[in-house]
Design a protein around this motif. Structure first.
Motif, short mmCIF file in Angstrom:
data_model
loop_
_atom_site.label_atom_id
_atom_site.label_comp_id
_atom_site.label_asym_id
_atom_site.label_seq_id
_atom_site.Cartn_x
_atom_site.Cartn_y
_atom_site.Cartn_z
N ALA A 142 0.83 -1.21 0.00
CA ALA A 142 0.00 0.00 0.00
C ALA A 142 0.86 1.26 0.00
O ALA A 142 0.56 2.22 -0.71
CB ALA A 142 -0.93 0.00 1.21
N LEU A 143 1.95 1.26 0.76
CA LEU A 143 2.82 2.44 0.78
C LEU A 143 3.50 2.66 -0.57
O LEU A 143 3.62 3.80 -1.03
CB LEU A 143 3.87 2.29 1.89
N PHE A 169 3.59 5.71 -5.60
CA PHE A 169 3.48 5.74 -7.05
C PHE A 169 2.34 6.65 -7.50
O PHE A 169 2.48 7.42 -8.45
CB PHE A 169 3.26 4.32 -7.59
N THR A 170 1.21 6.58 -6.80
CA THR A 170 0.06 7.38 -7.17
C THR A 170 0.33 8.87 -7.00
O THR A 170 0.03 9.68 -7.89
CB THR A 170 -1.17 6.98 -6.35
N PRO A 218 1.45 13.96 -10.84
CA PRO A 218 1.99 15.09 -11.61
C PRO A 218 1.74 14.99 -13.11
O PRO A 218 1.69 16.00 -13.80
CB PRO A 218 3.50 15.02 -11.32
N LYS A 219 1.57 13.79 -13.64
CA LYS A 219 1.35 13.60 -15.07
C LYS A 219 -0.09 13.82 -15.48
O LYS A 219 -0.38 14.01 -16.65
CB LYS A 219 1.79 12.19 -15.50
N SER A 220 -1.02 13.73 -14.52
CA SER A 220 -2.44 13.83 -14.89
C SER A 220 -2.85 15.29 -14.99
O SER A 220 -2.59 16.09 -14.11
CB SER A 220 -3.31 13.10 -13.86
N LEU A 275 -7.54 9.56 -8.26
CA LEU A 275 -8.21 9.55 -6.95
C LEU A 275 -8.78 8.17 -6.63
O LEU A 275 -8.73 7.74 -5.47
CB LEU A 275 -9.31 10.61 -6.92
N ALA A 276 -9.30 7.49 -7.64
CA ALA A 276 -9.79 6.13 -7.41
C ALA A 276 -8.63 5.21 -7.03
O ALA A 276 -8.77 4.36 -6.15
CB ALA A 276 -10.49 5.61 -8.66
#
Length: 173
Positions: free
Chosen positions: A82-83, A88-89, A95-97, A107-108
């Motif tokens: 999870a960490l 990664f998220t 930053p790429k979105s 967010l999902a």
């Protein structure tokens, strides 16, 4: 339940559960290399996708068995995963979105990783119940209610009682 508590048949099943996904992943890799480098045709990439699909299902059974045998270890693995997923998220994908659709999927993904984090904490909490030395520290750390030791029942025909520290205490003369 510990691995040493398993019968011979159960240990064989456990070893099979560990080895089959590894073998399936190896077969998937060989099929993938054959498709790309050697020009093998297995109906496009469906052969690789199907073998990877089976590998994922078998890996799920392996992780379920690991959860049943060593729940604290499994909870720790869940926390680590999870960490990594949260990192990664937030630091790679966010930053790429730029578009709303990318932000919604990010967010999902963050919500899913937080769910895995909470499940990891829960599995760690459940697994640490087997470790009496670590459990009070874990409960203190997680702000859980510390349980008092249960009193030993005193019956009228007994003249001695055991206190919380395990010493015998006389009740009557």
């Amino acid at each position: 339940m510990k691995r040493s508590d398993l019968s011979k048949g159960q240990r064989r099943w456990f070893n099979t559960l560990l080895s089959v996904p590894v073998l399936m992943l190896a077969v998937s890799t060989i099929i993938r290399i054959g498709e790309e480098k050697l020009g093998w045709s297995f109906h496009g990439r469906e052969a690789f996708a199907f073998s990877f699909f089976l590998t994922t299902i078998l890996a799920g059974f392996v992780f379920w068995f690991l959860r049943e045998v060593a729940r604290a270890f499994y909870g720790g693995l869940e926390l680590i995963f999870a960490l990594i997923f949260i990192y990664f998220t937030i630091f790679v994908q966010l930053p790429k979105s730029g578009a709303h659709q990318d932000l919604i999927s990010t967010l999902a993904q963050l919500g899913g990783s937080l769910y895995v984090f909470v499940r990891g904490l829960d599995n760690l909490n459940q697994g640490l119940k087997d470790y009496s030395k670590v459990l009070p520290r874990w409960r203190w750390l997680t702000l859980a209610k510390l349980e008092k030791p249960k009193p030993v029942p005193v019956y009228p025909w007994t003249r001695k009682r055991v206190d919380a520290s395990g010493r015998r205490v006389k009740i009557w003369g």
